[in-house]
Motif scaffolding. Structure first.
Motif, PDB file in Angstrom:
ATOM      1  N   LEU A  45       1.054  -1.297   0.243  1.00 46.05           N
ATOM      2  CA  LEU A  45       0.076   0.162   0.035  1.00 46.05           C
ATOM      3  C   LEU A  45       0.872   1.219  -0.066  1.00 46.05           C
ATOM      4  O   LEU A  45       0.472   2.162  -0.626  1.00 46.05           O
TER       5      LEU A  45
ATOM      6  N   SER B 263      -4.467  -4.208   3.742  1.00 45.30           N
ATOM      7  CA  SER B 263      -4.022  -4.175   2.181  1.00 45.30           C
ATOM      8  C   SER B 263      -4.958  -5.155   1.644  1.00 45.30           C
ATOM      9  O   SER B 263      -5.256  -4.705   0.474  1.00 45.30           O
TER      10      SER B 263
ATOM     11  N   GLU C   3      -8.382  -3.411   0.871  1.00 48.56           N
ATOM     12  CA  GLU C   3      -8.299  -2.543  -0.060  1.00 48.56           C
ATOM     13  C   GLU C   3      -7.860  -3.010  -1.383  1.00 48.56           C
ATOM     14  O   GLU C   3      -8.293  -2.440  -2.510  1.00 48.56           O
ATOM     15  N   PHE C   4      -7.122  -4.024  -1.333  1.00 48.10           N
ATOM     16  CA  PHE C   4      -6.585  -4.505  -2.726  1.00 48.10           C
ATOM     17  C   PHE C   4      -7.811  -5.127  -3.458  1.00 48.10           C
ATOM     18  O   PHE C   4      -8.076  -4.845  -4.645  1.00 48.10           O
TER      19      PHE C   4
ATOM     20  N   THR D 230     -10.163  -2.240  -4.820  1.00 53.64           N
ATOM     21  CA  THR D 230      -9.477  -1.490  -6.104  1.00 53.64           C
ATOM     22  C   THR D 230      -9.578  -2.433  -7.141  1.00 53.64           C
ATOM     23  O   THR D 230      -9.760  -1.967  -8.420  1.00 53.64           O
ATOM     24  N   GLU D 231      -9.118  -3.810  -6.885  1.00 56.51           N
ATOM     25  CA  GLU D 231      -9.488  -4.871  -8.146  1.00 56.51           C
ATOM     26  C   GLU D 231     -11.008  -4.580  -8.834  1.00 56.51           C
ATOM     27  O   GLU D 231     -11.117  -4.645  -9.885  1.00 56.51           O
TER      28      GLU D 231
ATOM     29  N   ASP E  16     -10.421   3.126  -9.285  1.00 53.50           N
ATOM     30  CA  ASP E  16     -10.155   4.428  -8.361  1.00 53.50           C
ATOM     31  C   ASP E  16     -11.124   4.609  -7.328  1.00 53.50           C
ATOM     32  O   ASP E  16     -10.523   5.160  -6.029  1.00 53.50           O
TER      33      ASP E  16
ATOM     34  N   GLY F  88     -12.187   2.593  -5.185  1.00 56.93           N
ATOM     35  CA  GLY F  88     -11.592   1.720  -4.071  1.00 56.93           C
ATOM     36  C   GLY F  88     -10.325   2.396  -3.258  1.00 56.93           C
ATOM     37  O   GLY F  88     -10.122   2.241  -2.119  1.00 56.93           O
ATOM     38  N   LYS F  89      -9.842   3.307  -3.999  1.00 60.72           N
ATOM     39  CA  LYS F  89      -8.594   3.821  -3.660  1.00 60.72           C
ATOM     40  C   LYS F  89      -9.008   5.208  -2.746  1.00 60.72           C
ATOM     41  O   LYS F  89      -8.177   5.791  -1.931  1.00 60.72           O
ATOM     42  N   LYS F  90     -10.552   5.418  -2.685  1.00 67.91           N
ATOM     43  CA  LYS F  90     -10.773   6.593  -1.816  1.00 67.91           C
ATOM     44  C   LYS F  90     -11.184   6.479  -0.613  1.00 67.91           C
ATOM     45  O   LYS F  90     -11.153   7.104   0.406  1.00 67.91           O
TER      46      LYS F  90
ATOM     47  N   HIS G 211      -9.294   5.306   2.069  1.00 69.21           N
ATOM     48  CA  HIS G 211      -8.493   5.311   3.026  1.00 69.21           C
ATOM     49  C   HIS G 211      -8.248   6.778   3.802  1.00 69.21           C
ATOM     50  O   HIS G 211      -7.517   6.940   4.268  1.00 69.21           O
ATOM     51  N   SER G 212      -9.229   7.733   3.122  1.00 71.67           N
ATOM     52  CA  SER G 212      -8.979   9.051   3.535  1.00 71.67           C
ATOM     53  C   SER G 212      -9.422   9.152   4.865  1.00 71.67           C
ATOM     54  O   SER G 212     -10.270   8.571   5.384  1.00 71.67           O
TER      55      SER G 212
END
Ligand code: ARG
Length: 435
Positions: free
Chosen positions: A3, A85, A88-89, A92-93, A97, A99-101, A103-104
């Motif tokens: 990550l 991880s 989150e992986f 995103t898979e 994008d 999925g990447k939000k 962790h804010s």
């Protein structure tokens, strides 16, 4: 791929050494990691950091992941560091994008904290349920055998009449005290650390009360540093409570080993519940209670292990904390296993109701006979002396009459008062616990 990767990957040996068996251990956190993420993104949406449709998409994908976890098909991939991880992986898979939000406003430090709080809260509830079942069993045996006398000892010398009812009931009541400690550990556990991020909070206006409600925590760790400090402290509180229960259970296991010994012969178990010897054909060994005693003794070292692991760590997150999982995870499992095994064994216990009639226990009744003389008006010291001389000269013959009536004695076990005490402490462990 990490990550936190910014181009280069760590050396394989470094990776193996630092991850250790976290991949295995973290599987137990999977469900809680998803629940924590769901609460976090609902909160992010409420403060405008996610759009409504993004939230819905993320929630749907997380529910699917939960399904995978519930089906038992969940694994943490090779090269993926930990549960956080992996989830989150997977997101995103599936979602790219969006999925990447997720962790804010959080860090793996508060993510693992919240996972562990939820995990331990559930484990404490399971322990409470197992203690509850064993308590009921002990109380019911206590009532069944309330009239069956057994020898009581001091200095391991026969002393005064006791009863099987008193013996079983003693362990039931002793568990109530242990549950008070478990309840304190539960209160310490049941506080929300989420929003402490890496340990110093966030510049986003996180709504920490909202995640507290969503995750049904009774309260929050307000100060973000205190939230981070709760890692290790919470485990230690849980370990203290585990240790108390283990001490009671280990003590009982010892009694069982002793009372099953032929020289005592107070209780026995059907052959299927004992083990044999490879050389001595007659043996029926109490291995279950020996293993239980050993496991319970080991469990009492867990709080020390945690104390040593965490002593004088610098304030803030330190990777040493990861190793706590290795200590506390097997401990809760072992305790539950021992409690359930004890209950299982007790369902088959056979009590020797006539043991007290054996003449080697005659002297148990000396105090009863002294007291009877006192009730007839003889001063205590004189009565004591008379019976003492009878014993010394081999003339003592017990009347074998026992009449104890005060609270908590053989003839008045006060089981319902003990039950009321247990019910009060048990009521603190809600099933979904809104407290
Ligand atoms: N596996 C880690 C642990 O249990 C997760 C947190 C990692 N945080 C970090 N800053 N490296 O502690």
């Amino acid at each position: 791929m990490k990550l936190w990767s910014k181009g280069s990957e760590p050396d394989r040996l470094i990776e193996e050494f630092t991850v250790g068996n976290d991949r295995q251990l973290d599987r137990r956190l999977a469900r809680y990691d998803v629940e924590g993420s769901m609460a976090h993104i609902k909160m992010l949406e409420s403060i405008g950091l996610l759009k409504r449709d993004e939230l819905d998409t993320l929630l749907k994908a997380l529910s699917e992941i939960l399904q995978v976890i519930d089906n038992g098909d969940f694994t943490i991939g090779e090269g993926i560091e930990d549960i956080h991880s992996q989830i989150e992986f997977m997101l995103t898979e599936r979602l790219g994008d969006i999925g990447k939000k997720i962790h804010s406003g959080r860090s793996r430090n508060d993510q693992v904290l919240v996972d562990l709080k939820l995990f331990m809260r559930d484990e404490l509830r399971k322990i409470a349920a197992s203690v509850g079942r064993l308590f009921e069993r002990l109380q019911s045996l206590s009532e069944t055998y309330k009239d069956a006398l057994m020898p009581g000892y001091t200095h391991l010398q026969i002393a005064m009449p006791s009863s099987f009812g008193l013996w079983f009931g003693a362990y039931a009541e002793s568990l109530v005290d242990d549950m008070q400690l478990l309840s304190a550990a539960y209160d310490i556990t049941n506080q929300n650390p989420l929003g402490s991020a890496a340990g110093y909070g966030s510049s986003f206006p996180l709504d920490r009360r909202k995640t507290t409600e969503l995750l049904h925590f009774a309260d929050l760790h307000y100060n973000v540093i205190a939230a981070q400090m709760s890692r290790g402290k919470t485990e230690r509180a849980v370990a203290f409570a585990i240790s108390a229960i283990a001490s009671t259970l280990g003590h009982f296991a010892m009694d069982m080993c002793m009372y099953m010994c032929q020289n005592f012969g107070f209780v026995s178990l059907p052959d299927e519940f004992t083990t044999g010897s490879s050389i001595m054909p007659h043996k029926k060994n109490p291995d279950v209670f020996e293993i239980m005693r050993g496991k319970c003794n080991r469990l009492q070292s867990v709080s020390n292990e945690i104390a040593l692991l965490t002593a004088n760590l610098p304030l803030g997150y330190n990777r040493d904390l990861q190793l706590l999982k290795d200590i506390i995870f097997p401990a809760t499992t072992t305790l539950i296993e021992c409690l359930d095994m004890c209950d299982f064994m007790l369902a088959h216990i056979r009590v020797n109701r006539d043991i007290i009639n054996d003449s080697k226990y005659d002297y148990l009744f000396t105090v009863e006979d002294v007291n009877r003389m006192v009730l007839d008006g003889v001063p205590f010291r004189e009565a004591y002396k008379t019976v003492g001389i009878q014993v010394n000269e081999g003339r003592y013959r017990p009347t074998r009459k026992v009449s104890h009536t005060h609270i908590g004695s053989i003839g008045n076990l006060s089981s319902s008062d003990i039950k009321a005490k247990m019910d009060r402490v048990m009521s603190k462990f809600g099933p979904e616990s809104n407290k």
